[in-house]
Motif scaffolding. Sequence first.
Motif, mmCIF file in Angstrom:
data_model
loop_
_atom_site.group_PDB
_atom_site.id
_atom_site.type_symbol
_atom_site.label_atom_id
_atom_site.label_comp_id
_atom_site.label_asym_id
_atom_site.label_seq_id
_atom_site.Cartn_x
_atom_site.Cartn_y
_atom_site.Cartn_z
ATOM 1 N N THR A 26 -108.886 10.462 -26.335
ATOM 2 C CA THR A 26 -107.437 10.690 -26.200
ATOM 3 C C THR A 26 -106.645 9.446 -26.606
ATOM 4 O OG1 THR A 26 -107.784 10.108 -23.885
ATOM 5 C CG2 THR A 26 -107.519 12.433 -24.387
ATOM 6 N N GLY A 50 -104.203 2.567 -22.488
ATOM 7 C CA GLY A 50 -104.514 2.848 -21.089
ATOM 8 C C GLY A 50 -103.463 2.182 -20.217
ATOM 9 N N ALA A 69 -108.428 2.669 -17.765
ATOM 10 C CA ALA A 69 -107.793 3.831 -18.403
ATOM 11 C C ALA A 69 -108.100 3.848 -19.901
ATOM 12 C CB ALA A 69 -106.275 3.795 -18.160
ATOM 13 N N ASP A 116 -111.268 5.336 -20.437
ATOM 14 C CA ASP A 116 -111.143 6.802 -20.348
ATOM 15 C C ASP A 116 -110.709 7.385 -21.694
ATOM 16 O OD1 ASP A 116 -111.828 6.593 -17.691
ATOM 17 O OD2 ASP A 116 -109.769 6.781 -16.927
ATOM 18 N N CYS A 117 -109.786 6.683 -22.387
ATOM 19 C CA CYS A 117 -109.379 7.124 -23.744
ATOM 20 C C CYS A 117 -110.596 7.180 -24.653
ATOM 21 C CB CYS A 117 -108.380 6.157 -24.380
ATOM 22 S SG CYS A 117 -106.738 6.148 -23.682
ATOM 23 N N GLU A 152 -104.056 7.434 -21.621
ATOM 24 C CA GLU A 152 -104.572 7.772 -20.285
ATOM 25 C C GLU A 152 -103.845 6.907 -19.257
ATOM 26 O OE1 GLU A 152 -106.698 10.115 -19.273
ATOM 27 O OE2 GLU A 152 -107.337 10.799 -21.270
ATOM 28 N N GLU A 184 -96.449 9.583 -19.567
ATOM 29 C CA GLU A 184 -97.392 9.821 -20.659
ATOM 30 C C GLU A 184 -96.675 10.090 -21.982
ATOM 31 O OE1 GLU A 184 -100.415 12.607 -19.587
ATOM 32 O OE2 GLU A 184 -101.249 12.639 -21.622
#
Length: 253
Positions: A247, A221, A238, A241-242, A250, A200
């Motif tokens: 964020t 992602g 992913a 998900d961000c 991810e 990450e």
Amino acid sequence: MTNTQVTHIQIDNYGPWTVTPEPRREVDLQTLQSRLFADLSQLFGNRDGYVFFSRFDNMIAVSNGLDLDDHRLIQESVGNRYPVTMSLSVATGTSPVQALGDATSQLQEEGSAQDKHRREILKGRTIDDEFRTADDVQIAHFDVNDATGKYTDQLNEFDTFIHIEQGYAELMRYMRQAHDSLCFFVGGDNVIGVCPDLDEADYQDAVDHVHEAVDVDLKVGVGRGRTAQSAGMDAKHALEDCRAAGTDVELLF
Ligand SMILES: Nc1nc2c(ncn2[C@@H]2O[C@H](COP(=O)(O)OP(=O)(O)OP(=O)(O)O)[C@@H](O)[C@H]2O)c(=O)[nH]1
């Protein structure tokens, strides 16, 4: 540990062909190149690989899951249907940059891209099925934050293009130098990275670097898989998900 299988695709003796017996119409070259990319995307994609157009006369595939027979069939199919042939060189490694470097060197050993006697080379080794794992490929899907609101709906299309390309140029260079990764523009505001085992913090570092260098804000992602397709699909999830969490990075593994 990643084990990326990379295929370097090169159209044989293409430069001379484009001007023999005299320069060919540019629209015909553009049509040939984009159709060849489309065909390769499907031929590799049907076997869960990814192809990136890079310079069109040279393309790069993540080919985990394809053996040499699969490559031979693709090569033959193109040779039967196009006025040009292509050479394929395959190599593997924990670093995608190293794997591509090896694939390219193998091809260069066979002669120049503009040697009329060097045709339809097929070289290299693929990963035996028994050694393939669910962690072999790591794919990162980068996307510019709110490209639509900041650029597409605000600027003329050419200035939008410049912003996106600047973000891409900085990202591809930085990921190559600092993180041993191959990044490719895939359309819109999207860049796909083929990466070694990054974490990450590495991705956050790349996002921060591009923000500081060229003021383009990215999110990314990341997914892992046995093939480019499965890693790439996880990377897309992913990225969602961000978007949901707001964020920058991810990882879906
Ligand atoms: N190749 C590819 N292009 C995509 C993908 N998703 C979106 N795009 C392209 O990117 C453009 C911008 O879409 P988004 O990235 O969803 O929109 P955005 O305005 O940047 O908004 P956010 O990403 O939510 O911040 C679209 O017009 C598409 O051209 C994808 O998964 N793959």
